[in-house]
Scaffold this motif. Structure first.
Motif, short mmCIF file in Angstrom:
data_model
loop_
_atom_site.label_atom_id
_atom_site.label_comp_id
_atom_site.label_asym_id
_atom_site.label_seq_id
_atom_site.Cartn_x
_atom_site.Cartn_y
_atom_site.Cartn_z
N THR A 92 34.90 59.36 -20.51
CA THR A 92 35.13 60.02 -19.23
C THR A 92 36.24 59.26 -18.49
N PRO A 93 37.24 59.97 -17.96
CA PRO A 93 38.26 59.29 -17.16
C PRO A 93 37.63 58.68 -15.90
N VAL A 94 37.88 57.41 -15.69
CA VAL A 94 37.30 56.69 -14.55
C VAL A 94 38.34 55.77 -13.93
N THR A 145 39.73 55.15 -19.62
CA THR A 145 38.58 55.82 -20.22
C THR A 145 37.71 54.74 -20.85
N ILE A 146 36.42 54.76 -20.56
CA ILE A 146 35.50 53.81 -21.17
C ILE A 146 35.14 54.32 -22.56
N THR A 147 35.36 53.49 -23.57
CA THR A 147 35.11 53.91 -24.95
C THR A 147 33.89 53.25 -25.57
N GLY A 148 33.38 52.20 -24.94
CA GLY A 148 32.21 51.51 -25.48
C GLY A 148 31.97 50.23 -24.70
N GLU A 149 31.02 49.44 -25.19
CA GLU A 149 30.73 48.17 -24.53
C GLU A 149 30.00 47.23 -25.48
N GLU A 153 34.24 58.02 -11.09
CA GLU A 153 34.66 59.11 -11.97
C GLU A 153 35.86 59.82 -11.37
N ILE A 154 36.77 60.23 -12.23
CA ILE A 154 37.91 61.04 -11.81
C ILE A 154 37.51 62.49 -12.02
#
Length: 83
Positions: free
Chosen positions: A24-26, A45-49, A75-76
């Protein structure tokens, strides 16, 4: 929608999970870990952690941001579609 992130964990609480924002674009609001004097925003964009970092993508580049540096996630909103 902006969410303040508290990264300090008590012994009986789990660390903050970022899975809600995957793909999600943030906007990540981040600060220097010790003094939090230098603050900035990362449009990404968050892809993982992992336990210690959030994996993000900015443009075509992948980066890791230490969770202790993250102050908030915003969040965008998706662009409105014309009918």
């Amino acid at each position: 929608m902006s969410h303040l992130v508290q990264n300090r964990t008590a012994p009986d609480r789990l660390p903050v999970a970022y899975s809600y924002w995957y793909d999600t674009p943030v906007v990540l609001r981040v600060a220097t870990p010790r003094t939090q004097r230098l603050q900035t925003e990362l449009h990404c964009t968050i892809t993982g952690e992992s336990d210690a970092a959030v994996h993000i993508r900015i443009g075509q580049r992948d980066r890791n941001v230490c969770k202790t540096m993250i102050l908030a996630v915003e969040e965008i909103p998706a662009p409105r579609r014309l009918q």
